[in-house]
Design a protein around this motif. Sequence first.
Motif, short mmCIF file in Angstrom:
data_model
loop_
_atom_site.label_atom_id
_atom_site.label_comp_id
_atom_site.label_asym_id
_atom_site.label_seq_id
_atom_site.Cartn_x
_atom_site.Cartn_y
_atom_site.Cartn_z
N ASP A 2 0.84 -1.20 0.00
CA ASP A 2 0.00 0.00 0.00
C ASP A 2 0.88 1.25 0.00
OD1 ASP A 2 -1.79 2.05 0.47
OD2 ASP A 2 -2.75 1.08 2.19
N ARG A 3 1.06 1.83 -1.17
CA ARG A 3 1.90 3.02 -1.30
C ARG A 3 1.22 4.28 -0.75
NH1 ARG A 3 4.11 -0.70 -4.16
NH2 ARG A 3 6.13 -0.59 -5.17
N GLY A 4 -0.06 4.20 -0.50
CA GLY A 4 -0.74 5.29 0.16
C GLY A 4 -0.46 5.30 1.66
N TYR A 5 -0.13 4.15 2.19
CA TYR A 5 0.13 4.01 3.62
C TYR A 5 1.62 4.08 3.94
CZ TYR A 5 -0.71 2.36 8.36
OH TYR A 5 -0.79 2.27 9.73
N PHE A 6 2.46 3.55 3.03
CA PHE A 6 3.90 3.46 3.25
C PHE A 6 4.68 4.23 2.20
CE2 PHE A 6 2.42 -0.74 4.87
CZ PHE A 6 2.86 -0.63 6.18
N ASN A 7 5.81 4.79 2.62
CA ASN A 7 6.87 5.17 1.70
C ASN A 7 7.78 3.95 1.63
OD1 ASN A 7 6.17 7.86 1.13
ND2 ASN A 7 7.13 8.55 3.03
N ILE A 8 8.05 3.48 0.44
CA ILE A 8 8.93 2.32 0.28
C ILE A 8 10.34 2.87 0.06
CG2 ILE A 8 9.45 0.29 -1.09
CD1 ILE A 8 6.38 0.18 -1.66
N ILE A 9 11.19 2.63 1.03
CA ILE A 9 12.55 3.14 1.00
C ILE A 9 13.43 2.24 0.14
CG2 ILE A 9 14.54 3.83 2.42
CD1 ILE A 9 11.92 5.40 3.04
#
Length: 93
Positions: free
Chosen positions: A11-18
């Motif tokens: 969920d890219r709305g919930y997380f920033n994927i580092i």
Amino acid sequence: MFSERELKGLDRGYFNIIMANDYDLTLMSKNTGHYWYLYNPEYPEEGTVIIFHRHNGQLPYHLHSKSSTLSRAVKQIKAHDAFQLNGRRPVRR
């Protein structure tokens, strides 16, 4: 090992994927700003996800828990966020 399908389903709305690859995943919760490092060594058995956590980018990670799948690990992270946002009190559902 994390599958491409699992990683694309985050969920890219919930997380920033580092960072994301087959065995390592680093996320930042947009709700709390907490960082999560998920490691899938496939040892001692396939499907083990070790979850590390830190409260900001300056602090070291600490062991949070383990999970059997990436989706269950994400549920644990979201539950932890709800706990944090509820004043570090259990969330009644």
